[in-house]
Design a protein around this motif. Structure first.
Motif, mmCIF file in Angstrom:
data_model
loop_
_atom_site.group_PDB
_atom_site.id
_atom_site.type_symbol
_atom_site.label_atom_id
_atom_site.label_comp_id
_atom_site.label_asym_id
_atom_site.label_seq_id
_atom_site.Cartn_x
_atom_site.Cartn_y
_atom_site.Cartn_z
ATOM 1 N N ALA A 1 26.342 -36.579 6.601
ATOM 2 C CA ALA A 1 25.633 -37.859 6.630
ATOM 3 C C ALA A 1 25.264 -38.306 5.215
ATOM 4 O O ALA A 1 25.337 -39.496 4.882
ATOM 5 C CB ALA A 1 24.382 -37.746 7.491
ATOM 6 N N ALA A 2 24.874 -37.360 4.358
ATOM 7 C CA ALA A 2 24.520 -37.704 2.985
ATOM 8 C C ALA A 2 25.731 -38.231 2.219
ATOM 9 O O ALA A 2 25.631 -39.214 1.474
ATOM 10 C CB ALA A 2 23.950 -36.483 2.276
ATOM 11 N N GLU A 3 26.886 -37.610 2.407
ATOM 12 C CA GLU A 3 28.088 -38.057 1.700
ATOM 13 C C GLU A 3 28.529 -39.432 2.175
ATOM 14 O O GLU A 3 29.084 -40.213 1.402
ATOM 15 C CB GLU A 3 29.206 -37.032 1.876
ATOM 16 C CG GLU A 3 28.947 -35.740 1.105
ATOM 17 C CD GLU A 3 30.134 -34.784 1.148
ATOM 18 O OE1 GLU A 3 31.095 -35.070 1.907
ATOM 19 O OE2 GLU A 3 30.107 -33.771 0.429
ATOM 20 N N SER A 4 28.278 -39.738 3.451
ATOM 21 C CA SER A 4 28.597 -41.074 3.947
ATOM 22 C C SER A 4 27.745 -42.123 3.220
ATOM 23 O O SER A 4 28.251 -43.184 2.828
ATOM 24 C CB SER A 4 28.362 -41.153 5.451
ATOM 25 O OG SER A 4 28.596 -42.453 5.927
ATOM 26 N N GLN A 5 26.458 -41.807 3.031
ATOM 27 C CA GLN A 5 25.592 -42.744 2.311
ATOM 28 C C GLN A 5 25.963 -42.825 0.828
ATOM 29 O O GLN A 5 25.981 -43.918 0.243
ATOM 30 C CB GLN A 5 24.138 -42.303 2.449
ATOM 31 C CG GLN A 5 23.619 -42.348 3.878
ATOM 32 C CD GLN A 5 22.148 -41.956 3.960
ATOM 33 O OE1 GLN A 5 21.279 -42.663 3.452
ATOM 34 N NE2 GLN A 5 21.870 -40.834 4.611
ATOM 35 N N LEU A 6 26.301 -41.677 0.228
ATOM 36 C CA LEU A 6 26.705 -41.676 -1.176
ATOM 37 C C LEU A 6 27.995 -42.477 -1.382
ATOM 38 O O LEU A 6 28.163 -43.154 -2.402
ATOM 39 C CB LEU A 6 26.894 -40.236 -1.671
ATOM 40 C CG LEU A 6 25.620 -39.419 -1.879
ATOM 41 C CD1 LEU A 6 25.955 -37.979 -2.226
ATOM 42 C CD2 LEU A 6 24.760 -40.048 -2.985
ATOM 43 N N ASN A 7 28.892 -42.384 -0.422
ATOM 44 C CA ASN A 7 30.132 -43.149 -0.502
ATOM 45 C C ASN A 7 29.827 -44.647 -0.502
ATOM 46 O O ASN A 7 30.413 -45.430 -1.269
ATOM 47 C CB ASN A 7 31.043 -42.790 0.666
ATOM 48 C CG ASN A 7 32.376 -43.498 0.597
ATOM 49 O OD1 ASN A 7 32.865 -43.821 -0.481
ATOM 50 N ND2 ASN A 7 32.989 -43.746 1.741
ATOM 51 N N THR A 8 28.887 -45.062 0.360
ATOM 52 C CA THR A 8 28.490 -46.465 0.402
ATOM 53 C C THR A 8 27.862 -46.897 -0.922
ATOM 54 O O THR A 8 28.168 -47.980 -1.452
ATOM 55 C CB THR A 8 27.484 -46.700 1.539
ATOM 56 O OG1 THR A 8 28.084 -46.320 2.788
ATOM 57 C CG2 THR A 8 27.066 -48.154 1.611
ATOM 58 N N PHE A 9 26.991 -46.033 -1.484
ATOM 59 C CA PHE A 9 26.381 -46.336 -2.779
ATOM 60 C C PHE A 9 27.444 -46.466 -3.874
ATOM 61 O O PHE A 9 27.377 -47.367 -4.727
ATOM 62 C CB PHE A 9 25.372 -45.249 -3.160
ATOM 63 C CG PHE A 9 24.177 -45.171 -2.250
ATOM 64 C CD1 PHE A 9 23.781 -46.269 -1.496
ATOM 65 C CD2 PHE A 9 23.445 -43.997 -2.135
ATOM 66 C CE1 PHE A 9 22.681 -46.208 -0.660
ATOM 67 C CE2 PHE A 9 22.341 -43.925 -1.303
ATOM 68 C CZ PHE A 9 21.955 -45.031 -0.558
ATOM 69 N N LEU A 10 28.413 -45.533 -3.861
ATOM 70 C CA LEU A 10 29.450 -45.527 -4.899
ATOM 71 C C LEU A 10 30.283 -46.801 -4.849
ATOM 72 O O LEU A 10 30.519 -47.444 -5.881
ATOM 73 C CB LEU A 10 30.339 -44.295 -4.720
ATOM 74 C CG LEU A 10 31.567 -44.216 -5.641
ATOM 75 C CD1 LEU A 10 31.143 -44.191 -7.105
ATOM 76 C CD2 LEU A 10 32.405 -42.973 -5.312
ATOM 77 N N GLN A 11 30.734 -47.169 -3.650
ATOM 78 C CA GLN A 11 31.573 -48.368 -3.535
ATOM 79 C C GLN A 11 30.794 -49.621 -3.933
ATOM 80 O O GLN A 11 31.328 -50.525 -4.574
ATOM 81 C CB GLN A 11 32.109 -48.508 -2.104
ATOM 82 C CG GLN A 11 32.995 -47.352 -1.642
ATOM 83 C CD GLN A 11 34.195 -47.150 -2.548
ATOM 84 O OE1 GLN A 11 34.667 -48.082 -3.199
ATOM 85 N NE2 GLN A 11 34.697 -45.924 -2.594
ATOM 86 N N SER A 12 29.506 -49.682 -3.562
ATOM 87 C CA SER A 12 28.683 -50.835 -3.917
ATOM 88 C C SER A 12 28.494 -50.920 -5.431
ATOM 89 O O SER A 12 28.589 -52.008 -6.019
ATOM 90 C CB SER A 12 27.328 -50.738 -3.220
ATOM 91 O OG SER A 12 26.471 -51.784 -3.615
ATOM 92 N N ALA A 13 28.235 -49.781 -6.080
ATOM 93 C CA ALA A 13 28.046 -49.767 -7.535
ATOM 94 C C ALA A 13 29.334 -50.138 -8.257
ATOM 95 O O ALA A 13 29.315 -50.868 -9.256
ATOM 96 C CB ALA A 13 27.561 -48.395 -7.981
ATOM 97 N N LEU A 14 30.459 -49.648 -7.760
ATOM 98 C CA LEU A 14 31.749 -49.980 -8.370
ATOM 99 C C LEU A 14 32.021 -51.478 -8.288
ATOM 100 O O LEU A 14 32.399 -52.114 -9.270
ATOM 101 C CB LEU A 14 32.878 -49.205 -7.682
ATOM 102 C CG LEU A 14 33.028 -47.722 -8.042
ATOM 103 C CD1 LEU A 14 34.044 -47.047 -7.132
ATOM 104 C CD2 LEU A 14 33.450 -47.565 -9.497
ATOM 105 N N ARG A 15 31.835 -52.043 -7.109
ATOM 106 C CA ARG A 15 32.101 -53.475 -6.938
ATOM 107 C C ARG A 15 31.179 -54.318 -7.811
ATOM 108 O O ARG A 15 31.604 -55.299 -8.423
ATOM 109 C CB ARG A 15 31.937 -53.861 -5.471
ATOM 110 C CG ARG A 15 32.989 -53.260 -4.544
ATOM 111 C CD ARG A 15 32.745 -53.649 -3.094
ATOM 112 N NE ARG A 15 33.650 -52.974 -2.197
ATOM 113 C CZ ARG A 15 34.899 -53.357 -1.943
ATOM 114 N NH1 ARG A 15 35.357 -54.456 -2.534
ATOM 115 N NH2 ARG A 15 35.666 -52.688 -1.116
#
Length: 290
Positions: free
Chosen positions: A112-126
């Motif tokens: 669950a934590a990696e799912s949230q981190l993935n969302t954070f990463l994609q948002s920061a990249l964009r």
């Protein structure tokens, strides 16, 4: 002889209960783990030092989390840059669980934590790449872009009880459709360049052929001119010779001219002439026959 009575069933049952209770009262925390003790599903304490630990049997449970650096490698995502270029960005991050209690309360588990981190990463990249052009990604400014993304992710990661150790872009490629369009454009441009080169080559060939033909015509004209001059000089010399011969012996010259006329006229065996016997053309033959 003294005989021992076998232990009663109650005694065996009590020993078994004691053994299970003792086994359920201890747990081990290794150097690679950190644990949270739960009582009825609620966290009561955190254990982060390695060794044997105690807990209330049957009442408390233990949840362990990895304390090593973990990797997160999401799938590549399409990102729109500041210059309206689209790129398929393949990024990864490395993180460490620094606060297991917050991590448990916010995520419950690593998935669950990696799912949230993935969302954070994609948002920061964009968000960050939307302010960056394609040439800047390929320049030293790329390091500055990654540092900005790292800062944003660290702020968001603290809310999950994790520390972002590193974040990197492994690859930034054009989307498949754009790549195909670029290849088609490159192919078209190369075809146009080839056509232009062939046209220039054909033009040069025509120029070279025209130049060669012009030089050939000039050479032939010069040769013909020289031949005419030589023929004129030869005729002049012949005339001089004939004139000299005629001046020395006119009769002999007339005789040679008559023989030359007979040779040309009577060269063919089928030649037929109808002339009178007293014609001047036969005068030399008449004299010869006399």
């Amino acid at each position: 002889m003294i005989t021992r009575k076998p232990p009663s069933a109650a005694l065996l049952f009590a020993a078994l209960i004691l053994l299970v209770t003792a086994g359920n009262s201890f747990f081990i925390v290794t150097e690679m783990d950190q644990a949270i003790v739960l009582q009825f599903g609620q966290p009561v304490r955190t254990e982060r030092t390695p060794g044997f630990k105690l807990k209330l049997p049957f009442v408390q449970d233990v949840v362990s989390f990895d304390r090593r650096i973990l990797n997160l490698s999401p799938t590549a995502e399409e990102v729109l840059l500041a210059d309206q270029k689209r790129l398929m960005v393949d990024a990864f991050l490395r993180y460490r669980i620094t606060d297991p209690l917050v991590f448990f309360q916010r995520s419950r588990n690593e998935q669950a934590a990696e799912s949230q981190l993935n969302t954070f990463l994609q948002s920061a990249l964009r968000s960050e790449l939307a302010k960056t052009t394609q040439p800047e990604i390929l320049s030293p400014k790329r390091e500055e872009v990654m540092q900005n993304i790292h800062k944003v992710l660290n702020i968001q990661g603290k809310r999950l009880g994790v520390e972002i150790v590193d974040v990197r872009i492994r690859g930034a490629d054009l989307p498949q459709q754009v790549t195909e369009n670029v290849f088609s454009l490159m192919k078209s441009q190369r075809a146009q360049e080839a056509k232009l080169i062939r046209a220039e080559g054909e033009q040069q060939a025509v120029t070279i052929r025209a130049k060669a033909e012009r030089e050939r015509t000039v050479l032939l004209a010069e040769a013909e001119k020289q031949a005419q001059i030589l023929r004129g000089e030869g005729d002049e010399e012949a005339i001089k010779t004939f004139a000299s011969a005629f001046g020395r012996d006119p009769k002999f010259y007339g005789f040679m001219r008559s023989l030359e006329a007979y040779k040309k006229t009577l060269a063919s065996p089928d030649a037929t002439m109808v002339i009178s016997p007293d014609n001047a053309f036969l005068r030399t033959l008449d004299k010869g026959m006399e």
